[in-house]
Design a protein around this motif. Structure first.
Motif, PDB file in Angstrom:
ATOM      1  N   ILE A  44      62.050  63.024  80.121  1.00 56.66           N
ATOM      2  CA  ILE A  44      63.404  63.504  80.422  1.00 56.66           C
ATOM      3  C   ILE A  44      63.672  63.428  81.921  1.00 56.66           C
ATOM      4  CG2 ILE A  44      64.906  65.544  80.388  1.00 56.66           C
ATOM      5  CD1 ILE A  44      63.495  66.358  77.771  1.00 56.66           C
ATOM      6  N   VAL A  45      62.696  63.864  82.729  1.00 58.80           N
ATOM      7  CA  VAL A  45      62.862  63.851  84.182  1.00 58.80           C
ATOM      8  C   VAL A  45      63.036  62.420  84.683  1.00 58.80           C
ATOM      9  CG1 VAL A  45      61.697  64.296  86.379  1.00 58.80           C
ATOM     10  CG2 VAL A  45      61.644  66.028  84.568  1.00 58.80           C
ATOM     11  N   ALA A  46      62.233  61.488  84.166  1.00 62.44           N
ATOM     12  CA  ALA A  46      62.343  60.087  84.586  1.00 62.44           C
ATOM     13  C   ALA A  46      63.709  59.511  84.205  1.00 62.44           C
ATOM     14  CB  ALA A  46      61.226  59.264  83.945  1.00 62.44           C
ATOM     15  N   ALA A  47      64.186  59.852  83.022  1.00 65.82           N
ATOM     16  CA  ALA A  47      65.501  59.357  82.576  1.00 65.82           C
ATOM     17  C   ALA A  47      66.616  59.961  83.423  1.00 65.82           C
ATOM     18  CB  ALA A  47      65.714  59.682  81.105  1.00 65.82           C
ATOM     19  N   TYR A  48      66.471  61.237  83.785  1.00 65.37           N
ATOM     20  CA  TYR A  48      67.486  61.894  84.612  1.00 65.37           C
ATOM     21  C   TYR A  48      67.532  61.270  86.006  1.00 65.37           C
ATOM     22  CZ  TYR A  48      69.883  65.487  87.320  1.00 65.37           C
ATOM     23  OH  TYR A  48      70.758  66.158  88.149  1.00 65.37           O
ATOM     24  N   GLU A  49      66.351  61.011  86.580  1.00 69.65           N
ATOM     25  CA  GLU A  49      66.297  60.398  87.911  1.00 69.65           C
ATOM     26  C   GLU A  49      66.891  58.992  87.887  1.00 69.65           C
ATOM     27  OE1 GLU A  49      62.165  60.737  88.826  1.00 69.65           O
ATOM     28  OE2 GLU A  49      62.344  62.801  89.605  1.00 69.65           O
ATOM     29  N   ALA A  50      66.656  58.262  86.791  1.00 61.63           N
ATOM     30  CA  ALA A  50      67.225  56.913  86.666  1.00 61.63           C
ATOM     31  C   ALA A  50      68.752  56.989  86.570  1.00 61.63           C
ATOM     32  CB  ALA A  50      66.651  56.214  85.436  1.00 61.63           C
ATOM     33  N   TRP A  51      69.256  57.999  85.853  1.00 61.51           N
ATOM     34  CA  TRP A  51      70.715  58.178  85.730  1.00 61.51           C
ATOM     35  C   TRP A  51      71.342  58.541  87.073  1.00 61.51           C
ATOM     36  CZ3 TRP A  51      73.450  63.095  85.764  1.00 61.51           C
ATOM     37  CH2 TRP A  51      74.825  62.962  85.486  1.00 61.51           C
ATOM     38  N   LEU A  82      74.607  52.032  84.152  1.00 63.01           N
ATOM     39  CA  LEU A  82      74.839  53.473  84.181  1.00 63.01           C
ATOM     40  C   LEU A  82      75.055  54.005  82.767  1.00 63.01           C
ATOM     41  CD1 LEU A  82      75.314  56.140  85.643  1.00 63.01           C
ATOM     42  CD2 LEU A  82      77.712  55.462  85.950  1.00 63.01           C
ATOM     43  N   GLN A  83      75.827  53.285  81.972  1.00 62.07           N
ATOM     44  CA  GLN A  83      76.069  53.704  80.588  1.00 62.07           C
ATOM     45  C   GLN A  83      74.769  53.744  79.787  1.00 62.07           C
ATOM     46  OE1 GLN A  83      78.823  54.790  78.961  1.00 62.07           O
ATOM     47  NE2 GLN A  83      79.898  54.801  80.928  1.00 62.07           N
ATOM     48  N   GLU A  84      73.929  52.748  79.991  1.00 65.57           N
ATOM     49  CA  GLU A  84      72.645  52.690  79.277  1.00 65.57           C
ATOM     50  C   GLU A  84      71.731  53.838  79.679  1.00 65.57           C
ATOM     51  OE1 GLU A  84      71.123  48.835  80.111  1.00 65.57           O
ATOM     52  OE2 GLU A  84      72.473  47.801  78.708  1.00 65.57           O
ATOM     53  N   SER A  85      71.663  54.132  80.984  1.00 67.09           N
ATOM     54  CA  SER A  85      70.804  55.229  81.452  1.00 67.09           C
ATOM     55  C   SER A  85      71.341  56.578  80.956  1.00 67.09           C
ATOM     56  CB  SER A  85      70.712  55.213  82.983  1.00 67.09           C
ATOM     57  OG  SER A  85      71.975  55.455  83.569  1.00 67.09           O
ATOM     58  N   GLN A  86      72.661  56.686  80.894  1.00 67.28           N
ATOM     59  CA  GLN A  86      73.271  57.919  80.389  1.00 67.28           C
ATOM     60  C   GLN A  86      72.947  58.122  78.911  1.00 67.28           C
ATOM     61  OE1 GLN A  86      77.334  58.975  81.683  1.00 67.28           O
ATOM     62  NE2 GLN A  86      77.858  59.015  79.506  1.00 67.28           N
ATOM     63  N   GLU A  87      72.985  57.040  78.136  1.00 66.91           N
ATOM     64  CA  GLU A  87      72.685  57.132  76.704  1.00 66.91           C
ATOM     65  C   GLU A  87      71.219  57.463  76.473  1.00 66.91           C
ATOM     66  OE1 GLU A  87      73.305  57.099  72.582  1.00 66.91           O
ATOM     67  OE2 GLU A  87      74.637  57.326  74.312  1.00 66.91           O
ATOM     68  N   ARG A  88      70.320  56.867  77.265  1.00 68.32           N
ATOM     69  CA  ARG A  88      68.893  57.186  77.136  1.00 68.32           C
ATOM     70  C   ARG A  88      68.654  58.662  77.383  1.00 68.32           C
ATOM     71  NH1 ARG A  88      68.052  52.214  79.790  1.00 68.32           N
ATOM     72  NH2 ARG A  88      67.887  53.240  81.817  1.00 68.32           N
ATOM     73  N   ARG A  90      70.846  61.109  77.171  1.00 69.28           N
ATOM     74  CA  ARG A  90      71.505  61.898  76.142  1.00 69.28           C
ATOM     75  C   ARG A  90      70.630  62.012  74.889  1.00 69.28           C
ATOM     76  NH1 ARG A  90      76.389  61.343  72.539  1.00 69.28           N
ATOM     77  NH2 ARG A  90      76.045  59.106  72.541  1.00 69.28           N
ATOM     78  N   ARG A  91      69.993  60.912  74.513  1.00 71.76           N
ATOM     79  CA  ARG A  91      69.137  60.930  73.327  1.00 71.76           C
ATOM     80  C   ARG A  91      67.869  61.760  73.553  1.00 71.76           C
ATOM     81  NH1 ARG A  91      70.361  57.703  69.118  1.00 71.76           N
ATOM     82  NH2 ARG A  91      72.118  56.269  69.389  1.00 71.76           N
ATOM     83  N   LEU A  92      67.345  61.717  74.766  1.00 73.76           N
ATOM     84  CA  LEU A  92      66.144  62.501  75.061  1.00 73.76           C
ATOM     85  C   LEU A  92      66.423  64.001  75.053  1.00 73.76           C
ATOM     86  CD1 LEU A  92      64.491  60.368  77.894  1.00 73.76           C
ATOM     87  CD2 LEU A  92      63.585  60.775  75.601  1.00 73.76           C
ATOM     88  N   GLU A 348      68.685  60.251  65.018  1.00 72.28           N
ATOM     89  CA  GLU A 348      69.201  60.646  66.336  1.00 72.28           C
ATOM     90  C   GLU A 348      70.728  60.649  66.346  1.00 72.28           C
ATOM     91  OE1 GLU A 348      67.465  57.965  69.115  1.00 72.28           O
ATOM     92  OE2 GLU A 348      65.621  59.135  69.353  1.00 72.28           O
ATOM     93  N   GLU A 349      71.327  59.619  65.752  1.00 73.05           N
ATOM     94  CA  GLU A 349      72.786  59.541  65.735  1.00 73.05           C
ATOM     95  C   GLU A 349      73.394  60.690  64.944  1.00 73.05           C
ATOM     96  OE1 GLU A 349      73.550  55.654  64.262  1.00 73.05           O
ATOM     97  OE2 GLU A 349      73.155  54.659  66.194  1.00 73.05           O
ATOM     98  N   ALA A 350      72.754  61.057  63.833  1.00 72.63           N
ATOM     99  CA  ALA A 350      73.254  62.170  63.036  1.00 72.63           C
ATOM    100  C   ALA A 350      73.122  63.484  63.795  1.00 72.63           C
ATOM    101  CB  ALA A 350      72.491  62.246  61.707  1.00 72.63           C
TER     102      ALA A 350
END
Length: 359
Positions: A44-51, A82-88, A90-92, A348-350
């Motif tokens: 989560i932290v890595a995904a947040y930093e990437a976003w 940016l959209q891709e990093s945001q989606e990653r 969000r899913r995490l 995940e989508e549900a």
């Protein structure tokens, strides 16, 4: 949008400090729990930093784009990143199944179709063993009840992973396999080449890490010993090494005769009993949980037909996700990743939809 992330970043820092404490590693069970949480939070932290980095890069590019057309041309690609990093991220942030990092005990049972169903049970066992090997997981055959033609009326296997990351856990991947698997093919015993339809049931339970996790009162157990037997009822050995354990409060019955030692069969039986009790406990929690926390793909109805294996057409179809492919031969050799990923994505989508409805 990601207001909860700072709380998770703070927890990540605390868990990191906890991992540096020798006392944590002196307790194997505690160390395993802390390592699992650290791995989950690290993603989560890595995904947040990437976003954050993608957001800052885009803002900077927009400022310079006013004076430099070459930078302006890069903006669409940066917006997509940016959209891709945001989606990653969000899913995490979807609440994760607390059992995802656990190992599993899987039971495959012949259903409708007699001998053909038992033969397909053996094929499914091989498929899961091959899939586990591709993931670097270990398998251990706990119990088997063979049919006369070489299949299995019932077989139980433990599957163990090696990663502390819940996203890479055995349960995180195999929990979606529970249900009825339908096979359409010409049985080996069919002389006129007619296609038959048979079914085989699969049950998947998260395995208990430590026996102390699930308290079992010995007074609640009825334990019987008997002589183990093989296909057709012939004797396997002449001692009472087989064990049947009944958990009286729930009515759960576990029988083990795979090992020659009564003690080994009892230990294996208790592993399966603890796993079933844990699954029962989790189902009760899921039933009381909100839709956002309950799995939308892994329902509690174990009689649900989840998948069809059509051998004449080399077709595999998952009825929950709509996934379909014409590489059944590869799937039966363990190439399950696309099928399982389709279930993970649909779940995940549900969950995201349910979270959005609640907010």
């Amino acid at each position: 949008m990601f207001e909860s992330v700072q709380t998770l970043i703070d927890e990540h820092r605390r868990v990191q400090e906890e991992l540096s404490d020798p006392a944590v590693h002196a307790d194997a069970a505690r160390a395993k729990r802390v390592n699992r949480r650290y791995a989950e939070l690290s993603r989560i932290v890595a995904a947040y930093e990437a976003w954050v980095a993608a957001t800052d890069d885009l803002e900077t590019a927009r400022e310079f784009a006013r004076e430099d057309e070459s930078i302006a041309a890069e903006i669409p690609a940066m917006e997509e990143e940016l959209q891709e990093s945001q989606e990653r991220l969000r899913r995490l942030l979807i609440p994760r199944d607390p059992d995802d990092a656990r190992d599993v005990i899987m039971e495959i049972k012949a259903g409708e179709g007699g001998a053909e169903s038992a033969l397909f049970a053996a094929d499914l066992l091989r498929m899961y063993i091959q899939y586990a090997a591709s993931k670097g997981w270990k398998t251990e055959l706990l119990e088997r009840n063979e049919s006369d033609l070489g299949g299995y009326k019932d077989v139980q296997v433990a599957i163990k992973g090696s990663s502390s990351d819940p996203a890479q856990g055995v349960w995180a991947h195999l929990k979606y396999e529970g249900g009825v698997h339908r096979v359409q093919r010409v049985p080996a015993t069919e002389s006129q080449g007619r296609i038959h339809t048979s079914t085989t049931g699969v049950l998947v339970f998260p395995e208990v890490d430590e026996p102390e996790e699930i308290h079992i009162d010995q007074n609640d157990l009825k334990i019987d010993v008997f002589r183990s037997s093989g296909p057709g009822g012939q004797s396997v050995n002449t001692t009472d090494s087989a064990v049947r354990i009944t958990h009286v409060p729930t009515g759960i019955v576990v029988s083990m005769q795979n090992e020659k030692s009564q003690l080994q069969n009892r230990e294996a039986g208790m592993r399966v009993l603890r796993a079933r009790l844990l699954a029962r406990q989790q189902e009760e929690l899921d039933a009381a949980a909100s839709d956002a926390r309950r799995s939308q793909i892994r329902g509690m109805d174990r009689s649900e037909r989840i998948r069809t294996y059509n051998f004449p057409e080399n077709r595999i179809a998952d009825h929950r996700t709509g996934f379909k492919a014409y590489n059944l031969d590869q799937v039966m050799d363990g190439a399950l990743d696309p099928l399982i990923e389709s279930a993970i994505t649909a779940d995940e989508e549900a969950r995201l939809a349910a979270l959005g409805a609640e907010s």
